[in-house]
Design a protein around this motif. Structure first.
Motif, PDB file in Angstrom:
ATOM      1  N   THR A   1      10.533   6.762   8.054  1.00 52.38           N
ATOM      2  CA  THR A   1       9.211   6.338   7.617  1.00 52.38           C
ATOM      3  C   THR A   1       8.590   5.431   8.672  1.00 52.38           C
ATOM      4  OG1 THR A   1       9.953   6.425   5.319  1.00 52.38           O
ATOM      5  CG2 THR A   1       7.953   5.163   5.772  1.00 52.38           C
TER       6      THR A   1
ATOM      7  N   ARG B   1      -0.922   3.869   4.487  1.00 53.40           N
ATOM      8  CA  ARG B   1      -0.559   2.998   5.616  1.00 53.40           C
ATOM      9  C   ARG B   1      -0.479   3.818   6.896  1.00 53.40           C
ATOM     10  NH1 ARG B   1       4.163   0.770   6.053  1.00 53.40           N
ATOM     11  NH2 ARG B   1       3.342  -1.015   7.187  1.00 53.40           N
TER      12      ARG B   1
ATOM     13  N   GLU C   1       0.840  -1.202   0.000  1.00 53.61           N
ATOM     14  CA  GLU C   1       0.000   0.000   0.000  1.00 53.61           C
ATOM     15  C   GLU C   1       0.877   1.256   0.000  1.00 53.61           C
ATOM     16  OE1 GLU C   1      -3.457   0.334   0.071  1.00 53.61           O
ATOM     17  OE2 GLU C   1      -3.452  -1.805  -0.388  1.00 53.61           O
ATOM     18  N   PRO C   2       0.392   2.344  -0.577  1.00 54.86           N
ATOM     19  CA  PRO C   2       1.157   3.597  -0.511  1.00 54.86           C
ATOM     20  C   PRO C   2       1.411   3.996   0.945  1.00 54.86           C
ATOM     21  CG  PRO C   2      -0.678   3.791  -2.060  1.00 54.86           C
ATOM     22  CD  PRO C   2      -0.847   2.483  -1.333  1.00 54.86           C
ATOM     23  N   GLN C   3       2.611   4.477   1.236  1.00 55.12           N
ATOM     24  CA  GLN C   3       3.009   4.769   2.606  1.00 55.12           C
ATOM     25  C   GLN C   3       2.076   5.768   3.282  1.00 55.12           C
ATOM     26  OE1 GLN C   3       5.006   3.290   4.649  1.00 55.12           O
ATOM     27  NE2 GLN C   3       4.678   4.758   6.306  1.00 55.12           N
ATOM     28  N   HIS C   4       1.621   6.790   2.568  1.00 56.88           N
ATOM     29  CA  HIS C   4       0.754   7.784   3.207  1.00 56.88           C
ATOM     30  C   HIS C   4      -0.567   7.154   3.668  1.00 56.88           C
ATOM     31  CE1 HIS C   4      -0.974   8.012  -0.866  1.00 56.88           C
ATOM     32  NE2 HIS C   4      -2.035   8.571  -0.302  1.00 56.88           N
TER      33      HIS C   4
END
Length: 147
Positions: free
Chosen positions: A130, A101, A96-99
């Motif tokens: 992160t 998550r 999933e995109p980090q933002h």
């Protein structure tokens, strides 16, 4: 052949801790034994003194799929870090995109803090800033992570 199992968490106030974990997991209080309308009816029928009614609690997956969790009153406080803990997997995985998550992790953590949890530490991914997961504790200090 597999063995049927449940998880039991030692605690000082089973009702308090069970309510927290219902919120955390989306579980509900376990039903009383078959033939009884309420736990109070069952406890009375079993002649359990009222001052022992909070000696244990149990919660269950409302869909009946995941294991139940029991909470057992013990006299001693937790003394060291848990060697076993739950990871609440809310982020959707590293694909999933980090933002997204991070948003999912923080949203769940905010709900749990409102329910009595404490944030211990933000844990970054190796060699970065992160966010990987949050190390938290339930109302009695039992460790868990929001991942």
């Amino acid at each position: 052949m597999t063995t049927r199992w449940t998880l039991t968490i030692d605690c000082a106030d089973p009702t308090l801790v069970a309510r927290f974990w219902c919120t955390a997991l989306g579980y509900t209080e376990s039903d009383p034994p078959t033939g009884w309308d309420t736990w109070e009816d069952w406890l009375n029928a079993m002649n359990v003194p009222e001052d022992e009614w909070n000696d244990g609690a149990s919660i269950s997956d409302p869909n009946g799929v995941l294991p139940s969790i029991s909470f057992l009153k013990v006299p001693e406080p937790r003394a060291v870090k848990n060697r076993l803990h739950l990871d609440l997997q809310v982020a959707g995985g590293r694909a999933e995109p980090q933002h997204l998550r991070e948003q999912r992790i923080r949203t769940k953590a905010d709900t749990l803090i409102t329910a009595g949890a404490t944030l211990v530490r933000e844990v970054p991914m190796d060699d970065s800033t992160t966010l990987d997961h949050l190390w938290m504790q339930d109302p009695e200090g039992n460790d868990f992570c929001v991942v």
